[in-house]
Design an enzyme around this catalytic site. Structure first.
Site, PDB file in Angstrom:
ATOM      1  N   ARG A  18     -20.784 -37.122  49.281  1.00  0.00           N
ATOM      2  CA  ARG A  18     -20.220 -38.207  50.075  1.00  0.00           C
ATOM      3  C   ARG A  18     -19.514 -37.603  51.285  1.00  0.00           C
ATOM      4  O   ARG A  18     -18.578 -36.809  51.136  1.00  0.00           O
ATOM      5  CB  ARG A  18     -19.258 -39.024  49.212  1.00  0.00           C
ATOM      6  CG  ARG A  18     -18.817 -40.319  49.844  1.00  0.00           C
ATOM      7  CD  ARG A  18     -18.192 -41.264  48.836  1.00  0.00           C
ATOM      8  NE  ARG A  18     -19.207 -41.929  48.014  1.00  0.00           N
ATOM      9  CZ  ARG A  18     -19.062 -43.101  47.416  1.00  0.00           C
ATOM     10  NH1 ARG A  18     -17.928 -43.755  47.523  1.00  0.00           N
ATOM     11  NH2 ARG A  18     -20.031 -43.625  46.688  1.00  0.00           N
ATOM     12  N   LYS A  54     -19.760 -34.694  41.637  1.00  0.00           N
ATOM     13  CA  LYS A  54     -19.733 -35.343  42.954  1.00  0.00           C
ATOM     14  C   LYS A  54     -19.098 -34.390  43.950  1.00  0.00           C
ATOM     15  O   LYS A  54     -18.175 -33.638  43.607  1.00  0.00           O
ATOM     16  CB  LYS A  54     -18.911 -36.636  42.919  1.00  0.00           C
ATOM     17  CG  LYS A  54     -19.378 -37.675  43.921  1.00  0.00           C
ATOM     18  CD  LYS A  54     -20.573 -38.426  43.383  1.00  0.00           C
ATOM     19  CE  LYS A  54     -21.083 -39.483  44.348  1.00  0.00           C
ATOM     20  NZ  LYS A  54     -22.138 -40.308  43.733  1.00  0.00           N
TER      21      LYS A  54
HETATM   22  N1  LIG Z   1     -28.556 -43.254  48.609  1.00  0.00           N
HETATM   23  C1  LIG Z   1     -28.910 -43.205  47.335  1.00  0.00           C
HETATM   24  O1  LIG Z   1     -29.992 -42.725  47.017  1.00  0.00           O
HETATM   25  C2  LIG Z   1     -28.013 -43.733  46.265  1.00  0.00           C
HETATM   26  C3  LIG Z   1     -28.425 -43.605  44.933  1.00  0.00           C
HETATM   27  C4  LIG Z   1     -27.605 -44.138  43.931  1.00  0.00           C
HETATM   28  C5  LIG Z   1     -26.428 -44.764  44.267  1.00  0.00           C
HETATM   29  N2  LIG Z   1     -26.052 -44.863  45.567  1.00  0.00           N
HETATM   30  C6  LIG Z   1     -24.800 -45.562  45.831  1.00  0.00           C
HETATM   31  O2  LIG Z   1     -25.073 -46.656  46.724  1.00  0.00           O
HETATM   32  C7  LIG Z   1     -23.894 -46.920  47.494  1.00  0.00           C
HETATM   33  C8  LIG Z   1     -24.270 -46.921  48.976  1.00  0.00           C
HETATM   34  O3  LIG Z   1     -24.768 -45.630  49.316  1.00  0.00           O
HETATM   35  P1  LIG Z   1     -25.740 -45.407  50.555  1.00  0.00           P
HETATM   36  O4  LIG Z   1     -26.607 -44.253  50.249  1.00  0.00           O
HETATM   37  O5  LIG Z   1     -26.358 -46.716  50.938  1.00  0.00           O
HETATM   38  O6  LIG Z   1     -24.725 -44.975  51.678  1.00  0.00           O
HETATM   39  P2  LIG Z   1     -24.869 -45.146  53.278  1.00  0.00           P
HETATM   40  O7  LIG Z   1     -23.992 -44.130  53.888  1.00  0.00           O
HETATM   41  O8  LIG Z   1     -26.300 -45.192  53.694  1.00  0.00           O
HETATM   42  O9  LIG Z   1     -24.287 -46.604  53.533  1.00  0.00           O
HETATM   43  C9  LIG Z   1     -22.980 -46.942  53.132  1.00  0.00           C
HETATM   44  C10 LIG Z   1     -22.542 -48.139  53.959  1.00  0.00           C
HETATM   45  O10 LIG Z   1     -21.303 -48.628  53.428  1.00  0.00           O
HETATM   46  C11 LIG Z   1     -20.422 -48.863  54.514  1.00  0.00           C
HETATM   47  N3  LIG Z   1     -19.057 -48.722  53.988  1.00  0.00           N
HETATM   48  C12 LIG Z   1     -18.476 -47.622  53.495  1.00  0.00           C
HETATM   49  N4  LIG Z   1     -17.216 -47.880  53.108  1.00  0.00           N
HETATM   50  C13 LIG Z   1     -17.023 -49.192  53.325  1.00  0.00           C
HETATM   51  C14 LIG Z   1     -15.937 -50.054  53.109  1.00  0.00           C
HETATM   52  N5  LIG Z   1     -14.776 -49.634  52.573  1.00  0.00           N
HETATM   53  N6  LIG Z   1     -16.070 -51.347  53.456  1.00  0.00           N
HETATM   54  C15 LIG Z   1     -17.233 -51.799  53.971  1.00  0.00           C
HETATM   55  N7  LIG Z   1     -18.311 -51.017  54.194  1.00  0.00           N
HETATM   56  C16 LIG Z   1     -18.194 -49.729  53.872  1.00  0.00           C
HETATM   57  C17 LIG Z   1     -20.799 -47.842  55.547  1.00  0.00           C
HETATM   58  O11 LIG Z   1     -20.397 -48.220  56.841  1.00  0.00           O
HETATM   59  C18 LIG Z   1     -22.310 -47.780  55.415  1.00  0.00           C
HETATM   60  O12 LIG Z   1     -22.940 -48.755  56.235  1.00  0.00           O
HETATM   61  C19 LIG Z   1     -22.875 -45.836  47.139  1.00  0.00           C
HETATM   62  O13 LIG Z   1     -21.984 -46.347  46.174  1.00  0.00           O
HETATM   63  C20 LIG Z   1     -23.735 -44.733  46.528  1.00  0.00           C
HETATM   64  O14 LIG Z   1     -22.993 -43.947  45.644  1.00  0.00           O
HETATM   65  C21 LIG Z   1     -26.814 -44.388  46.577  1.00  0.00           C
HETATM   66  C1  LIG Z   2     -28.518 -39.526  44.456  1.00  0.00           C
HETATM   67  C2  LIG Z   2     -27.536 -39.990  43.415  1.00  0.00           C
HETATM   68  C3  LIG Z   2     -26.725 -38.835  42.907  1.00  0.00           C
HETATM   69  C4  LIG Z   2     -26.663 -41.114  43.921  1.00  0.00           C
HETATM   70  N1  LIG Z   2     -25.852 -40.726  45.040  1.00  0.00           N
HETATM   71  C5  LIG Z   2     -25.795 -41.677  42.820  1.00  0.00           C
HETATM   72  O1  LIG Z   2     -24.638 -41.901  43.012  1.00  0.00           O
HETATM   73  O2  LIG Z   2     -26.289 -41.976  41.756  1.00  0.00           O
END
Ligand SMILES: NC(=O)c1ccc[n+]([C@@H]2O[C@H](COP(=O)([O-])OP(=O)(O)OC[C@H]3O[C@@H](n4cnc5c(N)ncnc54)[C@H](O)[C@@H]3O)[C@@H](O)[C@H]2O)c1
Ligand SMILES: CC(C)[C@H](N)C(=O)O
Length: 175
Positions: A18, A54
């Site tokens: 992150r 993380k």
């Molecule tokens: N990218 C992946 O493959 C993946 C996989 C599993 C889980 N996740 C989870 O999905 C969620 C989003 O991740 P992502 O990859 O889309 O990230 P990203 O960086 O692509 O997008 C995150 C978005 O959230 C917004 N944001 C952040 N903090 C905020 C807040 N306090 N209020 C409002 N908006 C806020 C940001 O401006 C951004 O547009 C996270 O919780 C991440 O852990 C992502």
């Molecule tokens: C890619 C993966 C580790 C994702 N960011 C998650 O929170 O599950």
């Protein structure tokens, strides 16, 4: 930079990187600890032999690192992960994506979701976006209504670069 490794009893820890803004570095520490614990739970639910981890890079509020600076930060993250000797592997999360994993992968093999054309598993966000609507009711403390499908969500869900299909019909209220 903070790397949180929760348990490694079942296997090496894994979890995303992150790169985000926090009012104070201690807020980043709290987030890393919280999210590494959540990763342990996710792996347990999936039955995967991994521990939760993380990494968090704390950016000062209102700043966006220049490309050279960002690259240097990713190199530092990679050096740190490499120094852990495989106890932790990283992947994409808020503020990072597959291309960043490619940068990290030049220094350490302990990284996943590198672009497919580099031999990695590619962008994880389409899979996450597709399944997020299904998980949302559970996260809200209720169960999904019967007949709920991946398409049964009335507004688009974005994760990383991916957008889940908007629903063809709105979900009914849970019982
Ligand atoms: N990218 C992946 O493959 C993946 C996989 C599993 C889980 N996740 C989870 O999905 C969620 C989003 O991740 P992502 O990859 O889309 O990230 P990203 O960086 O692509 O997008 C995150 C978005 O959230 C917004 N944001 C952040 N903090 C905020 C807040 N306090 N209020 C409002 N908006 C806020 C940001 O401006 C951004 O547009 C996270 O919780 C991440 O852990 C992502
Ligand atoms: C890619 C993966 C580790 C994702 N960011 C998650 O929170 O599950």
């Amino acid at each position: 930079m903070i790397v949180a490794v929760h348990p490694t009893a079942l296997g090496p820890a894994a979890g995303g990187l992150r790169l985000w803004h926090y009012p104070d570095w201690r807020d980043g520490l709290t987030d890393a600890l919280r999210l590494s614990t959540a990763m342990t739970a996710k792996f347990a639910v999936a039955g995967l032999p991994s521990g939760g981890g993380k990494a968090v890079v704390v950016l000062p509020e209102g700043t966006v690192p220049e490309p050279d600076r960002r690259r240097a930060v990713l190199d530092d993250v990679a050096d740190t992960i490499e120094s852990l000797g495989g106890a932790y592997a990283t992947g994409p999360d808020v503020g990072t994506g597959s291309d960043d994993m490619a940068v990290i992968g030049r220094i350490t093999p302990h990284v996943f979701c590198r672009p497919a054309h580099l031999g990695g598993s590619g962008d994880s966000s389409p899979h996450t976006a597709r399944r997020s609507p299904r998980c949302a009711p559970s996260a809200g403390g209720c169960t999904a209504p019967s007949g709920w499908t991946d398409a049964g969500w009335p507004w688009p869900v974005w994760v990383g670069s991916a957008r889940a299909s908007p629903g063809c019909s709105p979900p009914r209220a849970p019982p």
